[in-house]
Design a protein around this motif. Structure first.
Motif, mmCIF file in Angstrom:
data_model
loop_
_atom_site.group_PDB
_atom_site.id
_atom_site.type_symbol
_atom_site.label_atom_id
_atom_site.label_comp_id
_atom_site.label_asym_id
_atom_site.label_seq_id
_atom_site.Cartn_x
_atom_site.Cartn_y
_atom_site.Cartn_z
ATOM 1 N N PHE A 256 -6.707 8.164 -46.601
ATOM 2 C CA PHE A 256 -5.829 7.118 -46.093
ATOM 3 C C PHE A 256 -5.076 6.410 -47.216
ATOM 4 C CE2 PHE A 256 -9.070 7.251 -42.698
ATOM 5 C CZ PHE A 256 -8.228 7.487 -41.622
ATOM 6 N N LEU A 257 -3.830 6.112 -46.947
ATOM 7 C CA LEU A 257 -3.020 5.269 -47.819
ATOM 8 C C LEU A 257 -3.346 3.810 -47.533
ATOM 9 C CD1 LEU A 257 -0.576 4.984 -49.789
ATOM 10 C CD2 LEU A 257 0.877 4.949 -47.772
ATOM 11 N N ILE A 258 -3.453 3.480 -46.248
ATOM 12 C CA ILE A 258 -3.844 2.150 -45.794
ATOM 13 C C ILE A 258 -5.045 2.329 -44.879
ATOM 14 C CG2 ILE A 258 -3.154 0.117 -44.459
ATOM 15 C CD1 ILE A 258 -0.227 0.818 -45.153
ATOM 16 N N HIS A 259 -6.073 1.518 -45.069
ATOM 17 C CA HIS A 259 -7.276 1.627 -44.242
ATOM 18 C C HIS A 259 -7.877 0.244 -44.079
ATOM 19 C CE1 HIS A 259 -11.601 2.543 -43.497
ATOM 20 N NE2 HIS A 259 -11.034 3.359 -42.630
ATOM 21 N N GLU A 260 -8.142 -0.160 -42.858
ATOM 22 C CA GLU A 260 -8.716 -1.479 -42.568
ATOM 23 C C GLU A 260 -9.860 -1.296 -41.582
ATOM 24 O OE1 GLU A 260 -9.440 -5.122 -43.211
ATOM 25 O OE2 GLU A 260 -7.494 -4.496 -43.971
ATOM 26 N N THR A 261 -10.933 -2.021 -41.787
ATOM 27 C CA THR A 261 -12.102 -1.959 -40.910
ATOM 28 C C THR A 261 -12.356 -3.326 -40.304
ATOM 29 O OG1 THR A 261 -13.095 -0.250 -42.296
ATOM 30 C CG2 THR A 261 -14.563 -1.428 -40.806
ATOM 31 N N GLU B 261 -11.619 1.004 -36.979
ATOM 32 C CA GLU B 261 -10.895 1.281 -38.209
ATOM 33 C C GLU B 261 -9.454 1.643 -37.857
ATOM 34 O OE1 GLU B 261 -13.239 3.789 -41.096
ATOM 35 O OE2 GLU B 261 -14.414 4.047 -39.249
ATOM 36 N N PHE B 262 -8.532 1.159 -38.672
ATOM 37 C CA PHE B 262 -7.118 1.485 -38.538
ATOM 38 C C PHE B 262 -6.699 2.159 -39.833
ATOM 39 C CE2 PHE B 262 -8.019 -2.286 -36.097
ATOM 40 C CZ PHE B 262 -7.399 -2.044 -34.892
ATOM 41 N N GLY B 263 -6.072 3.319 -39.739
ATOM 42 C CA GLY B 263 -5.713 4.023 -40.967
ATOM 43 C C GLY B 263 -4.355 4.690 -40.885
ATOM 44 N N LEU B 264 -3.699 4.764 -42.052
ATOM 45 C CA LEU B 264 -2.424 5.466 -42.203
ATOM 46 C C LEU B 264 -2.604 6.470 -43.324
ATOM 47 C CD1 LEU B 264 0.641 5.600 -41.399
ATOM 48 C CD2 LEU B 264 1.042 4.115 -43.362
ATOM 49 N N THR B 265 -2.350 7.749 -43.020
ATOM 50 C CA THR B 265 -2.483 8.781 -44.041
ATOM 51 C C THR B 265 -1.328 8.682 -45.028
ATOM 52 O OG1 THR B 265 -1.268 10.412 -42.754
ATOM 53 C CG2 THR B 265 -3.663 10.347 -42.466
ATOM 54 N N LEU C 13 -4.182 -3.806 -31.676
ATOM 55 C CA LEU C 13 -5.137 -4.871 -31.976
ATOM 56 C C LEU C 13 -5.131 -5.924 -30.876
ATOM 57 C CD1 LEU C 13 -7.171 -5.932 -34.010
ATOM 58 C CD2 LEU C 13 -5.303 -7.080 -35.195
ATOM 59 N N ARG C 14 -3.981 -6.166 -30.291
ATOM 60 C CA ARG C 14 -3.897 -7.112 -29.175
ATOM 61 C C ARG C 14 -4.503 -6.533 -27.906
ATOM 62 N NH1 ARG C 14 2.146 -9.683 -29.856
ATOM 63 N NH2 ARG C 14 1.795 -10.475 -31.943
ATOM 64 N N ALA C 15 -4.428 -5.219 -27.724
ATOM 65 C CA ALA C 15 -4.922 -4.587 -26.495
ATOM 66 C C ALA C 15 -6.415 -4.300 -26.538
ATOM 67 C CB ALA C 15 -4.161 -3.286 -26.244
ATOM 68 N N LEU C 16 -6.977 -4.073 -27.714
ATOM 69 C CA LEU C 16 -8.398 -3.695 -27.809
ATOM 70 C C LEU C 16 -9.351 -4.714 -27.187
ATOM 71 C CD1 LEU C 16 -8.704 -2.035 -31.317
ATOM 72 C CD2 LEU C 16 -8.998 -0.940 -29.104
ATOM 73 N N PRO C 17 -9.216 -6.016 -27.448
ATOM 74 C CA PRO C 17 -10.164 -6.957 -26.836
ATOM 75 C C PRO C 17 -10.158 -6.891 -25.314
ATOM 76 C CG PRO C 17 -9.015 -8.018 -28.620
ATOM 77 C CD PRO C 17 -8.351 -6.684 -28.398
ATOM 78 N N ARG C 18 -8.990 -6.698 -24.731
ATOM 79 C CA ARG C 18 -8.895 -6.614 -23.269
ATOM 80 C C ARG C 18 -9.546 -5.333 -22.767
ATOM 81 N NH1 ARG C 18 -3.397 -6.420 -22.447
ATOM 82 N NH2 ARG C 18 -3.536 -4.177 -22.542
ATOM 83 N N VAL D 192 -4.087 6.374 -37.183
ATOM 84 C CA VAL D 192 -5.206 6.541 -36.258
ATOM 85 C C VAL D 192 -5.936 5.221 -36.062
ATOM 86 C CG1 VAL D 192 -5.605 8.972 -36.771
ATOM 87 C CG2 VAL D 192 -6.808 7.237 -38.083
ATOM 88 N N ILE D 193 -6.540 5.103 -34.889
ATOM 89 C CA ILE D 193 -7.481 4.025 -34.613
ATOM 90 C C ILE D 193 -8.802 4.708 -34.298
ATOM 91 C CG2 ILE D 193 -8.114 2.121 -33.096
ATOM 92 C CD1 ILE D 193 -5.174 1.615 -32.643
ATOM 93 N N ILE D 194 -9.836 4.303 -35.009
ATOM 94 C CA ILE D 194 -11.143 4.920 -34.886
ATOM 95 C C ILE D 194 -12.128 3.866 -34.392
ATOM 96 C CG2 ILE D 194 -12.996 6.071 -36.159
ATOM 97 C CD1 ILE D 194 -10.765 6.853 -38.224
ATOM 98 N N ARG D 195 -12.920 4.228 -33.395
ATOM 99 C CA ARG D 195 -13.974 3.344 -32.892
ATOM 100 C C ARG D 195 -15.299 4.056 -33.089
ATOM 101 N NH1 ARG D 195 -15.566 2.137 -26.710
ATOM 102 N NH2 ARG D 195 -17.014 0.431 -27.097
#
Length: 107
Positions: A3-8, A19-23, A73-78, A40-43
């Protein structure tokens, strides 16, 4: 996947980890006018959403990725009835979709 960008994000009320990632951004040989990457969004280590942002520059690809993450990110909690710990910030403050990236960098 590299990943170039990766957030957990860890959730407050469940044991789920998102996890949210950009290759890495590349320029395919079949269409040299566009830059592309995979987002990608990984759960819990399973891919739940995937897209291929593209644009005329690497900056456009990153902006598309931020928009993709912000919307999801806004849709996941719902969808999953979860709460994120964003250090006191709401998703709107964390990834403001109404602002351009230029405005965010200027702040």
């Amino acid at each position: 996947m590299k990943f170039l960008i990766h957030e957990t994000f860890r959730t407050v009320n469940t044991d789920d980890v998102f996890e949210f990632g950009l290759t890495e951004i590349s320029k395919p040989q079949d269409d040299e006018d566009l830059y592309r990457a995979d987002a990608v969004i990984i759960r819990n280590q399973k891919v739940i959403s995937r897209t291929k942002p593209s644009g005329m520059s690497e900056f456009d690809v990153i902006r598309s990725f931020l928009t993709y993450v912000g919307i999801n990110l806004r849709a996941l909690p719902r969808d999953y009835a979860i709460e994120f710990e964003l250090y006191g910030l709401t998703p709107d403050q964390y990834i403001p979709l109404t602002k351009s990236i230029r405005e965010m960098f200027d702040e």
